[in-house]
Design an enzyme around this catalytic site. Structure first.
Site, short mmCIF file in Angstrom:
data_model
loop_
_atom_site.label_atom_id
_atom_site.label_comp_id
_atom_site.label_asym_id
_atom_site.label_seq_id
_atom_site.Cartn_x
_atom_site.Cartn_y
_atom_site.Cartn_z
N ASP A 94 0.86 -1.17 0.00
CA ASP A 94 0.00 0.00 0.00
C ASP A 94 0.91 1.24 0.00
O ASP A 94 2.13 1.11 -0.11
CB ASP A 94 -0.97 -0.02 1.20
CG ASP A 94 -0.25 -0.05 2.55
OD1 ASP A 94 0.95 0.29 2.62
OD2 ASP A 94 -0.91 -0.41 3.54
N SER A 95 0.33 2.41 0.13
CA SER A 95 1.14 3.64 0.05
C SER A 95 2.16 3.73 1.18
O SER A 95 3.29 4.19 0.97
CB SER A 95 0.23 4.87 0.05
OG SER A 95 -0.58 4.90 1.20
#
Length: 139
Positions: A94-95
């Site tokens: 994810d980020s």
């Protein structure tokens, strides 16, 4: 017995080639124009998949080192295939994971990656190319 209209065939061929060159230069969805004779000619353009891609080559050893760092950072199971083409999102990142990968790369390669460059990294190859660029610019 009917003959072949060679001028008409040649004209159609020439028009098709000219149209092909125009289409490359502009982004359109359909084109219509009057033919050389009584008939009207119309084309509807459909998107085609990209056949060629520009490949930038990062150093093999840089790609391998980035692969190892990504595997370690994402705690991937042994035997997980990570290559230059691997997208971080496809590997489950994810980020926040991506930020941690960039921090790990900065530490391992002793570089600093600015935020705008970090946001453009989506694959292992992207990261390796950026690292090679930063390292070569530092020299």
């Amino acid at each position: 017995m009917g003959g072949v209209d060679l001028m008409g065939v040649w004209s159609t061929f020439a028009l098709r080639n000219m149209l092909h060159m125009l289409i490359k230069a502009i982004n359109v969805s359909s084109v219509s124009f009057a033919g050389l004779r009584k008939n009207n000619v119309a084309f509807t353009l459909q998107p085609v998949t990209q056949r060629f891609a520009v490949l930038r080559a990062a150093k093999k050893e840089t790609v391998e080192k980035v692969c190892d760092i990504v595997k370690k950072q994402l705690v991937l199971p042994e035997g997980t295939d990570v290559t230059g083409a691997s997208k971080f999102t496809d590997l489950g990142a994810d980020s926040l994971d991506t930020v941690e990968i960039v921090m790990g790369l900065e530490e391992a390669f002793k570089i600093s990656v600015d935020e705008s460059s970090a946001q453009s990294i989506a694959t292992v190859e992207d990261a390796a190319e950026l690292i090679d660029k930063i390292v070569s610019n530092a020299k």
